[in-house]
Design a protein around this motif. Structure first.
Motif, PDB file in Angstrom:
ATOM      1  N   SER A   1      63.058 -12.293   6.667  1.00  0.00           N
ATOM      2  CA  SER A   1      63.994 -12.238   7.808  1.00  0.00           C
ATOM      3  C   SER A   1      63.247 -12.034   9.115  1.00  0.00           C
ATOM      4  N   ASN A   2      62.181 -12.822   9.267  1.00  0.00           N
ATOM      5  CA  ASN A   2      61.423 -12.870  10.520  1.00  0.00           C
ATOM      6  C   ASN A   2      60.651 -11.593  10.805  1.00  0.00           C
ATOM      7  N   ALA A   3      60.438 -10.768   9.766  1.00  0.00           N
ATOM      8  CA  ALA A   3      59.508  -9.632   9.817  1.00  0.00           C
ATOM      9  C   ALA A   3      59.848  -8.595  10.867  1.00  0.00           C
ATOM     10  N   GLY A   4      61.136  -8.352  11.101  1.00  0.00           N
ATOM     11  CA  GLY A   4      61.505  -7.258  12.023  1.00  0.00           C
ATOM     12  C   GLY A   4      61.642  -7.718  13.462  1.00  0.00           C
ATOM     13  N   ASP A   5      62.221  -6.866  14.272  1.00  0.00           N
ATOM     14  CA  ASP A   5      62.455  -7.225  15.671  1.00  0.00           C
ATOM     15  C   ASP A   5      61.287  -6.818  16.553  1.00  0.00           C
ATOM     16  N   ASP A   6      61.432  -7.059  17.853  1.00  0.00           N
ATOM     17  CA  ASP A   6      60.361  -6.830  18.822  1.00  0.00           C
ATOM     18  C   ASP A   6      59.902  -5.375  18.829  1.00  0.00           C
ATOM     19  N   PHE A   7      60.866  -4.463  18.704  1.00  0.00           N
ATOM     20  CA  PHE A   7      60.476  -3.057  18.754  1.00  0.00           C
ATOM     21  C   PHE A   7      59.648  -2.666  17.545  1.00  0.00           C
ATOM     22  N   HIS A   8      59.975  -3.196  16.380  1.00  0.00           N
ATOM     23  CA  HIS A   8      59.199  -2.903  15.177  1.00  0.00           C
ATOM     24  C   HIS A   8      57.749  -3.363  15.361  1.00  0.00           C
ATOM     25  N   GLU A   9      57.593  -4.531  15.939  1.00  0.00           N
ATOM     26  CA  GLU A   9      56.244  -5.047  16.165  1.00  0.00           C
ATOM     27  C   GLU A   9      55.498  -4.162  17.157  1.00  0.00           C
ATOM     28  N   PHE A  10      56.182  -3.789  18.225  1.00  0.00           N
ATOM     29  CA  PHE A  10      55.538  -2.941  19.215  1.00  0.00           C
ATOM     30  C   PHE A  10      55.153  -1.590  18.611  1.00  0.00           C
TER      31      PHE A  10
ATOM     32  N   TRP B   1      40.230  -9.844  16.915  1.00  0.00           N
ATOM     33  CA  TRP B   1      41.309 -10.600  17.549  1.00  0.00           C
ATOM     34  C   TRP B   1      41.057 -10.747  19.045  1.00  0.00           C
ATOM     35  N   MET B   2      40.415  -9.728  19.630  1.00  0.00           N
ATOM     36  CA  MET B   2      40.122  -9.780  21.063  1.00  0.00           C
ATOM     37  C   MET B   2      38.799 -10.493  21.340  1.00  0.00           C
ATOM     38  N   GLY B   3      38.098 -10.928  20.272  1.00  0.00           N
ATOM     39  CA  GLY B   3      36.881 -11.708  20.454  1.00  0.00           C
ATOM     40  C   GLY B   3      35.599 -10.915  20.363  1.00  0.00           C
ATOM     41  N   PHE B   4      35.658  -9.679  19.863  1.00  0.00           N
ATOM     42  CA  PHE B   4      34.467  -8.829  19.794  1.00  0.00           C
ATOM     43  C   PHE B   4      34.164  -8.444  18.347  1.00  0.00           C
TER      44      PHE B   4
ATOM     45  N   ASP C   1      40.037 -17.732   9.817  1.00  0.00           N
ATOM     46  CA  ASP C   1      41.142 -18.399   9.132  1.00  0.00           C
ATOM     47  C   ASP C   1      42.277 -18.711  10.099  1.00  0.00           C
ATOM     48  N   GLU C   2      42.563 -17.756  11.000  1.00  0.00           N
ATOM     49  CA  GLU C   2      43.633 -17.975  11.972  1.00  0.00           C
ATOM     50  C   GLU C   2      43.279 -19.120  12.916  1.00  0.00           C
ATOM     51  N   HIS C   3      42.004 -19.184  13.299  1.00  0.00           N
ATOM     52  CA  HIS C   3      41.553 -20.263  14.187  1.00  0.00           C
ATOM     53  C   HIS C   3      41.707 -21.612  13.487  1.00  0.00           C
ATOM     54  N   PHE C   4      41.308 -21.681  12.211  1.00  0.00           N
ATOM     55  CA  PHE C   4      41.427 -22.932  11.462  1.00  0.00           C
ATOM     56  C   PHE C   4      42.892 -23.331  11.289  1.00  0.00           C
ATOM     57  N   THR C   5      43.762 -22.343  11.070  1.00  0.00           N
ATOM     58  CA  THR C   5      45.187 -22.635  10.936  1.00  0.00           C
ATOM     59  C   THR C   5      45.731 -23.257  12.210  1.00  0.00           C
ATOM     60  N   GLU C   6      45.343 -22.698  13.351  1.00  0.00           N
ATOM     61  CA  GLU C   6      45.783 -23.246  14.635  1.00  0.00           C
ATOM     62  C   GLU C   6      45.239 -24.656  14.838  1.00  0.00           C
TER      63      GLU C   6
ATOM     64  N   LEU D   1      48.263  -9.025  21.531  1.00  0.00           N
ATOM     65  CA  LEU D   1      48.179  -8.098  20.408  1.00  0.00           C
ATOM     66  C   LEU D   1      49.482  -8.078  19.606  1.00  0.00           C
ATOM     67  N   LEU D   2      50.615  -8.236  20.268  1.00  0.00           N
ATOM     68  CA  LEU D   2      51.881  -8.313  19.540  1.00  0.00           C
ATOM     69  C   LEU D   2      51.912  -9.556  18.653  1.00  0.00           C
ATOM     70  N   ARG D   3      51.328 -10.636  19.141  1.00  0.00           N
ATOM     71  CA  ARG D   3      51.257 -11.852  18.320  1.00  0.00           C
ATOM     72  C   ARG D   3      50.384 -11.622  17.096  1.00  0.00           C
ATOM     73  N   PHE D   4      49.313 -10.856  17.284  1.00  0.00           N
ATOM     74  CA  PHE D   4      48.433 -10.513  16.171  1.00  0.00           C
ATOM     75  C   PHE D   4      49.188  -9.699  15.112  1.00  0.00           C
ATOM     76  N   VAL D   5      49.958  -8.695  15.547  1.00  0.00           N
ATOM     77  CA  VAL D   5      50.736  -7.887  14.609  1.00  0.00           C
ATOM     78  C   VAL D   5      51.816  -8.739  13.948  1.00  0.00           C
ATOM     79  N   HIS D   6      52.450  -9.608  14.733  1.00  0.00           N
ATOM     80  CA  HIS D   6      53.498 -10.471  14.187  1.00  0.00           C
ATOM     81  C   HIS D   6      52.949 -11.341  13.059  1.00  0.00           C
ATOM     82  N   ARG D   7      51.772 -11.890  13.232  1.00  0.00           N
ATOM     83  CA  ARG D   7      51.153 -12.722  12.184  1.00  0.00           C
ATOM     84  C   ARG D   7      50.920 -11.893  10.925  1.00  0.00           C
ATOM     85  N   ALA D   8      50.505 -10.626  11.112  1.00  0.00           N
ATOM     86  CA  ALA D   8      50.272  -9.769   9.948  1.00  0.00           C
ATOM     87  C   ALA D   8      51.572  -9.457   9.216  1.00  0.00           C
ATOM     88  N   MET D   9      52.714  -9.521   9.924  1.00  0.00           N
ATOM     89  CA  MET D   9      54.005  -9.201   9.309  1.00  0.00           C
ATOM     90  C   MET D   9      54.636 -10.399   8.612  1.00  0.00           C
ATOM     91  N   LEU D  10      54.103 -11.592   8.865  1.00  0.00           N
ATOM     92  CA  LEU D  10      54.670 -12.783   8.244  1.00  0.00           C
ATOM     93  C   LEU D  10      54.274 -12.855   6.765  1.00  0.00           C
TER      94      LEU D  10
END
Length: 972
Positions: A12-21, A255-258, A778-783, A230-239
């Motif tokens: 069910s879309n892995a929760g709402d915006d507040f859950h991700e935050f 995720w931030m490139g470091f 893996d995320e880069h290859f998926t994109e 960062l929210l997009r990063f968490v969202h991907r982990a919730m999928l």
């Protein structure tokens, strides 16, 4: 591969915006060094921990926090959270009826039922976690919990109730137990583990809600964009497809490139926390002034009076939810090291910005551009941080402390050429938010270095008052007589550091502390002077100590003992003895000397003044004589010549040696070369020699052209970079988000280097960072596949050398069987053969053949794969079982894993068949040669009976046949 789970929240879309935050805010705590948090799993536990349990066991788990380990079995504590957020009806209470309400036919999906099911799952799989109280199950909601629920969950030992109250209690408790699906013997520990304190408008959840609202209003790119990323990063982990992953500090960095925390935290503080703080009147005075509205304060005092320790006390005295951020200018004595940049605006303001972000769990500063206006960026982030602190509590303060600011100014002034200190930019920042306070600390005698603006109020701190001395002494000697304490306070002048030295001297007999201070009492300088006198007595000559002090101050830090010996004329054993006598102010690490106490360093600097000029001349002569062969001399010769007033020799140095070839690390070599050029330019400007300055400028421009080539060399040779240029390659590659695709190979090789140093902790940390990088890959290859479905993803390459490095690390730290299991996880499976070949030859040539033999015996590698270890062992001269070689080779041929018909293609670029077969037959010949005339016969299966082994050998092209093939051929 773990199958995606589309049930429940994941479907069910892995929760709402507040859950991700909310999950993101928990995950950001991973970057804090003192939380103990190791991993965060969203929508359940980690895939490994969930394995072997029914699919619906973890449906009620929105987030799991792992402390001490990312596996439940070895964790110090795990916290299981279920989130329930209502924007429409935040005041509606959680009653027994609401908690036990189920909407499915099984009547097992109630809030309490799902929490109970998760608890039962943990108990079934890790009963010791429950028994030891290491599991916390939390309901987190902005809605409050009804008192009847709290009452029903309390134990039977609660105060006596009336029969009606008891009946109500029992009915509610039975309803909760029934809905939980637990028997009474399990419900009792479940009720003890259940934490409902995070429910309601006054809970921490409400705080998270207000912070969310505050951050959501941020508009500028560097803040809001970072939140969204960062929210997009968490969202991907919730999928569902992210189920196999969990969040670590390394994955956030990746995720931030470091791939190196130093990219975000270049100057972490090294201050040691004092376990038993003595309440100070000066601390209370400081806090009262801040609460009264004073925004800029300079706390100053003599050495050892407790400036830094007082900073630890003020946080406890401030209003709830206040925050104190301390920047440590001394850096445990490393502030003058050649690779320490604590005085630079870029590094100091980056550290301060991200310390703020880390503690408040707000967007980090990830821009590392040298062109960034760091004071301005820090000021903007300070304003945003002040908003978050105000959202936490209306009276909370945000306090920024720059500790030992005079050291930063000293470090900047001793650079060649001199550089500015960030302290002046910090003190010059404009109007501050109302809830922000600035504090700088320093020694009173050096305040003139700071050039304090008029906006700063001077607040002196002196030694202990008598009552503070009483508290200090009684904490160590509770029965100390009042008269003794009076004498102790008088003789120590109330100086906390002097008192500590005296009590340390007394050891188990605190009464002896007075003997240390008598007859007239001592100040800190007198204690240091006595240490010096003691060292002089042992040395037998005053001159030795003066020269030693001058050399220690004048030589670039950290000071190699060999170089200090060369410029002072003292032998190395004598120098080590002096360092021992002057401990703990001086410390020796890896044959280099540094200061561990800033007050002692200041004292030694004063003692060195008479000999400093002579010593600077000696150092310049020493470096000039050695700069072509010694890295330390090559790195610092130009600065030494400048200090000695020999500028013309620097110009000559530039013309005769374009780059310091004695420095092996290419990045350090380039840094040293650029420093020489900067110093030479300064000399030319000071002399008014514009022609020479233009020539130097042209040489510098030519030098800068090679920077890209140096970076390319590090990227292309990660094994050499890890071995010979670890620190600089980490700075140049792992801290650069533009090089993210090249981080992996260097991380693999660094992991291998740590294993060779037997550093298991670093190996485990490195493995987590590699795992995070692979997840990012893996995320880069998926994109890429989404954007270009008809093309294979490119970049982010990994080759057999990298996997061999990881396998070597596992082999050295954990053992042969885990190493084999590790390499077999990679695909295609054939990569394991290439890794075996690379690693076995590397270990054998380095004289560590026993590792290869242990892999054969302990990992129980089956036929024919043992051939890839038996062969290099045989070639190295080790005795191996010849029938095993025969059997394995025959098995490869029978399975058609080596195809003789392809041997005629040997002139192709990738004919591994010919190369492997040539190598194997060479090994066989070597064994036969050592074993005399033992017969050698290869047996083939029926489908290969028409092909003799002689045919196989004859099919090898002449260029691949070794001179020994004839010998092998005659024996078939």
């Amino acid at each position: 591969m773990v199958q995606a789970d589309y049930r429940g929240a994941r479907g069910s879309n892995a929760g709402d915006d507040f859950h991700e935050f909310w999950a993101l805010r928990q995950a950001l705590a991973l970057l804090a060094p003192d939380t103990g948090l190791t991993a965060v799993a969203v929508e359940g536990l980690t895939a490994e921990d969930e394995s072997g349990t029914p699919q619906d066991t973890w449906d009620g788990v929105d987030c799991t926090l792992y402390y001490g380990s990312d596996h439940a079995a070895s964790a110090e504590r795990i916290v299981i959270d279920q989130l329930k957020y209502s924007a429409a009806d935040p005041d509606k209470a959680w009653t027994v009826a609401r908690l036990t309400h189920s909407s499915n036919k099984k009547k097992d999906n109630s809030v309490i039922g799902r929490l109970g099911k998760a608890f039962a799952g943990v108990k079934a799989k890790w009963p010791s976690l429950i028994e030891s109280g290491k599991v916390v199950v939390r309901l987190i909601s902005n809605q409050p919990v009804a008192s009847t629920v709290i009452n029903a969950l309390s134990s039977h030992g609660t105060p006596s109730r009336s029969s009606h109250e008891w009946s109500k209690y029992q009915a509610d408790r039975d309803a909760l137990r029934t809905a939980s699906g637990l028997q009474e013997n399990n419900f009792e520990p479940f009720a003890g583990a259940l934490d409902l304190s995070e429910c309601g408008r006054r809970s921490r959840f409400a705080l998270e809600e207000s912070v969310h609202a505050t951050i959501s209003e941020w508009k500028e790119d560097d803040s809001r964009a970072a939140v969204n990323d960062l929210l997009r990063f968490v969202h991907r982990a919730m999928l569902p497809e992210g189920k196999r992953e969990f969040i670590t500090s390394q994955s956030i960095l990746a995720w931030m490139g470091f791939s190196d925390p130093g990219a975000l935290f270049p100057c972490p503080h090294t201050l040691k926390r004092v376990e038993r703080l003595i309440p100070r009147g000066a601390s209370r005075d400081l806090v009262e002034r801040m609460l009264g509205g004073m925004q800029r304060i300079c706390l100053h005092g003599e050495g050892g009076c407790g400036k830094t320790t007082a900073l630890q006390e003020i946080e406890a005295l401030l209003p709830s939810d206040s925050l104190v951020i301390i920047f440590d200018c001394f850096g445990n004595g490393r502030y003058l090291d050649a690779d320490a940049y604590r005085h630079r605006s870029r590094d100091a303001f980056l550290q301060l910005s991200n310390d703020l972000a880390n503690r408040l769990r707000i967007p980090l500063l990830v821009n590392r551009s040298a062109d960034l206006d760091y004071p301005k960026v820090f000021k903007k982030r300070l304003e945003k941080a002040a908003e978050v602190v105000a959202a936490r509590a209306g009276d909370a303060l945000l306090v920024i402390v720059v500790d030992a600011a005079d050291n930063s100014v000293t470090a900047a002034s001793t650079r060649s050429p001199a550089e500015p200190s960030f302290v002046h930019d910090f003190m010059a920042l404009g109007e501050l938010p109302k809830n922000v306070r600035f504090i700088v600390t320093g020694r009173t005698g050096l305040l003139q270095k700071l050039h304090l603006p008029h906006s700063f109020t001077h607040l002196p701190i002196t030694g202990f008052t008598y009552n503070e001395t009483v508290a200090h002494v009684r904490g160590m000697w509770k029965d100390a007589p009042d008269s003794w304490i009076e004498d102790f306070h008088h003789l120590s002048h109330g100086n906390p550091r002097v008192q500590r030295y005296a009590l340390d001297y007394a050891g188990a007999e605190p009464a002896r502390a007075l003997d240390y201070l008598r007859p007239q009492g001592k100040g800190l300088d007198q204690i240091f002077l006595e240490q010096l006198k003691h060292a002089r007595l042992k040395a037998g000559h005053d001159q030795d100590i003066s020269v030693f002090c001058a050399g220690l101050i004048a030589l670039p830090r950290p000071v190699p003992i060999a170089d200090l010996s060369a410029v002072t004329g003292l032998n190395e054993h004598h120098i080590r003895d002096l360092c021992s006598d002057l401990a703990p102010g001086v410390r020796v690490t890896n044959s280099s000397i540094g200061f561990a106490d800033e007050d002692f360093e200041h004292f030694v600097r004063t003692e060195a003044e008479m000999q400093l000029g002579l010593m600077q001349t000696r150092i310049a002569d020493h470096f000039v004589s050695r700069h072509r062969s010694d890295e330390y001399a090559a790195a610092h010769v130009a600065a030494a010549l400048l200090v000695a007033g020999r500028g013309r020799e620097i110009i000559n140095l530039i013309h005769t040696e374009r780059e310091p070839k004695a420095i092996g690390d290419p990045v350090l070599r380039r840094e040293a070369q650029l420093q020489r050029l900067r110093i030479a330019m300064k000399v030319c400007r000071d002399a008014g020699d514009n022609v020479e300055a233009m020539l130097i400028l042209l040489i510098g421009a030519e030098a800068l052209k090679t920077d890209a080539a140096i970076r390319g060399m590090l990227v292309e040779n990660p094994d050499l970079a890890a071995h010979f240029a670890r620190d600089t390659s980490s700075r140049a590659i792992l801290r650069d988000p533009d090089e993210i695709q090249n981080h992996g190979p260097l991380l693999f090789q660094l992991m291998s280097a740590d294993a060779r140093d037997k550093d298991g902790i670093s190996v485990r940390e490195g493995h987590r960072q590699i795992r995070a990088w692979l997840q990012r890959r893996d995320e880069h290859f998926t994109e890429q596949r989404k954007q270009h479905p008809h093309f294979q993803p490119d970049g982010w390459s990994i080759d057999a050398r990298d996997i061999a490095a990881e396998t070597e690390a596992v082999l050295r730290i954990v053992g042969p069987r885990p190493a084999v299991e590790s390499v077999l996880r990679w695909s295609p499976r054939s990569i394991a053969l290439r890794v075996a070949s690379i690693l076995s030859f590397k270990l054998i040539t380095s004289g560590e053949t026993d590792f290869v033999e242990r892999c054969l015996t302990e990992a129980e590698i089956a036929t024919p794969w043992n051939l890839f270890l038996l062969t290099p062992l045989a070639l190295s001269g080790r005795d191996v079982d010849l029938p095993s070689l025969e059997t394995s080779l025959a098995s490869l041929l029978r399975r058609r894993l080596i195809r003789p018909e392809k041997l005629n293609d040997a002139f192709g670029n990738d004919n591994a068949t010919a190369e492997y077969l040539d190598m194997i037959l060479t090994a066989c010949e070597a064994v036969i040669a050592r074993g005399g005339d033992r017969p050698l016969s290869f047996q083939y299966s029926r489908d290969l009976r028409t092909r003799t082994c002689a045919d196989t050998i004859n099919s090898i092209p002449p260029r691949l046949r070794s001179s020994t093939m004839a010998c092998v051929h005659t024996r078939f």
